[in-house]
Enzyme design. Structure first.
Site, mmCIF file in Angstrom:
data_model
loop_
_atom_site.group_PDB
_atom_site.id
_atom_site.type_symbol
_atom_site.label_atom_id
_atom_site.label_comp_id
_atom_site.label_asym_id
_atom_site.label_seq_id
_atom_site.Cartn_x
_atom_site.Cartn_y
_atom_site.Cartn_z
ATOM 1 C CE LYS A 274 1.002 1.327 4.331
ATOM 2 N NZ LYS A 274 1.763 2.534 4.647
ATOM 3 C CG ASP B 151 -0.409 -0.246 7.811
ATOM 4 O OD1 ASP B 151 -1.200 0.678 8.048
ATOM 5 O OD2 ASP B 151 0.827 -0.094 7.760
HETATM 6 O O1 C5P Z 1 0.081 -1.409 14.300
HETATM 7 P P1 C5P Z 1 1.494 -1.717 13.977
HETATM 8 O O2 C5P Z 1 1.991 -2.960 14.668
HETATM 9 O O3 C5P Z 1 1.788 -1.735 12.516
HETATM 10 O O4 C5P Z 1 2.346 -0.509 14.559
HETATM 11 C C1 C5P Z 1 3.744 -0.563 14.669
HETATM 12 C C2 C5P Z 1 4.207 0.588 15.547
HETATM 13 O O5 C5P Z 1 4.013 1.833 14.878
HETATM 14 C C3 C5P Z 1 3.461 0.715 16.854
HETATM 15 O O6 C5P Z 1 4.034 -0.077 17.850
HETATM 16 C C4 C5P Z 1 3.606 2.195 17.161
HETATM 17 O O7 C5P Z 1 4.895 2.472 17.682
HETATM 18 C C5 C5P Z 1 3.567 2.830 15.784
HETATM 19 N N1 C5P Z 1 2.207 3.281 15.384
HETATM 20 C C6 C5P Z 1 1.674 4.405 15.997
HETATM 21 N N2 C5P Z 1 0.428 4.837 15.624
HETATM 22 C C7 C5P Z 1 -0.265 4.187 14.656
HETATM 23 C C8 C5P Z 1 0.261 3.048 14.027
HETATM 24 C C9 C5P Z 1 1.514 2.616 14.418
HETATM 25 O O8 C5P Z 1 2.299 5.022 16.861
HETATM 26 N N3 C5P Z 1 -1.467 4.637 14.289
#
Ligand code: C5P
Length: 309
Positions: free
Chosen positions: A19, A148
């Site tokens: 994406k 995502d």
């Molecule tokens: O949700 P995901 O595991 O992909 O997120 C990875 C990291 O990115 C999270 O641990 C956080 O540090 C950061 N993140 C965030 N806010 C979001 C998505 C991700 O701070 N909306």
């Protein structure tokens, strides 16, 4: 009594797309540490492929090949591994699977390659294990795995809210030509969000996707879309990887319709008017020394889909 689980096919092959974020507005961190997002995702024609085949009960095995495979863990830190485990846990059976992941999406590139692996795994395991779950059923599990992952199931063009996990298809027309410039090395997403906080951002008010961007998509207007591309994580990504700046600035010289860092970077996405322009730009960027390589993709494309085996 629970329905008996019927044996599924011998192997299931699923592909899921990378994406880019056409807009990524980021708010101040929530109490759980995640940042509220107002984003528009578009799935592009660069795919991860996951093949699921039977394994002994309770055994989840992962093998990774392809682009950046050596950087990807094969143990339970792998998002595909976690996806299979979560699904088996939900069903409450010691189900087993061997997952072969063929990577085309660079690692830690801001393109959600790991999320695509997880989405593809949910679809593949559901079929392999004969669970009869559709995308709608898998969305809550996808959201649990990562911000995502639901979009990688859905694909197309979609508005994302919450921490990105809440997705709704956007009214979008047209087919867009993108050139992705891959940087040398990756950027860890948490580090980019941290730097965003350190830079003392001012989140947009009102906190929403611009009407201009939604109009551009509704009308299939690539020129307007090019002007509306915006990413609040671009500044921290450029701060962490200053070499990206020259790449972003090259957009004007190459007469792209627009340019934006994809997600948390460091991939830079150039929007151009036609396939011919995209091929020219891919060649020019590949020779420029400004990036590791460049790749022409189109969007939107569909989300995680089963392929013939
Ligand atoms: O949700 P995901 O595991 O992909 O997120 C990875 C990291 O990115 C999270 O641990 C956080 O540090 C950061 N993140 C965030 N806010 C979001 C998505 C991700 O701070 N909306």
């Amino acid at each position: 009594m629970a329905e008996p689980i019927l044996p599924g096919p011998l192997a299931v092959r699923v592909r899921a797309p990378a994406k880019i974020n056409l807009t990524l507005r980021v708010g101040r961190p929530r109490p759980d540490g995640f940042h509220p997002l107002a984003t528009v995702y578009q799935a592009v024609s660069l795919y991860e492929e996951v093949t699921a085949s039977p394994a002994d009960p309770g055994v989840i095995e992962v093998r990774v090949t392809g682009e950046g495979a050596e950087q990807v863990p094969a143990d339970d830190h792998n998002l595909a591994h976690r996806a299979a485990r979560l699904l088996a846990y939900q069903i409450g059976e010691p189900l087993g699977v061997t997952l072969r992941i063929e990577k085309a999406v660079p690692v830690a590139a801001g393109l959600a390659g790991g999320s695509a692996d997880a989405a593809a795994t949910l679809v593949a395991c559901s079929l392999l294990w004969g669970l009869g779950l559709d995308h709608q059923d898998l969305l809550p599990l996808a959201a649990e795995l990562g911000s995502d992952v639901p979009f990688a199931l859905l694909g197309g063009t979609a508005v994302g809210s919450g921490r990105g996990e809440s997705v709704a298809p956007a009214l979008a027309r047209g087919n867009y030509h993108w050139v992705l410039a891959f940087a040398d090395g990756g950027l860890p997403t948490p580090a980019v969000y941290r730097r965003y906080d350190e830079l003392g951002p001012t989140p947009p008010d009102p906190f929403e996707v611009s009407a201009g961007l939604m109009n551009a998509l509704r009308n299939g207007d690539a020129e307007q879309l090019g002007r509306e591309l915006i990413n609040d994580l671009q500044a921290p990504a450029l701060d962490l990887m200053p070499s990206l700046r020259k790449l972003v600035e090259a957009a004007e010289e190459y007469r792209a319709l627009g340019v934006v860092v994809s997600g948390s970077g460091p991939t830079v996405a150039f929007l151009v008017a036609s396939q011919a322009d995209a091929v020219d730009l891919t060649v020019a960027l590949s020779a420029s020394g400004l990036c590791r390589s460049a790749r022409y993709v189109t969007g939107p494309v569909t989300g995680a889909r089963v392929l013939p085996t």
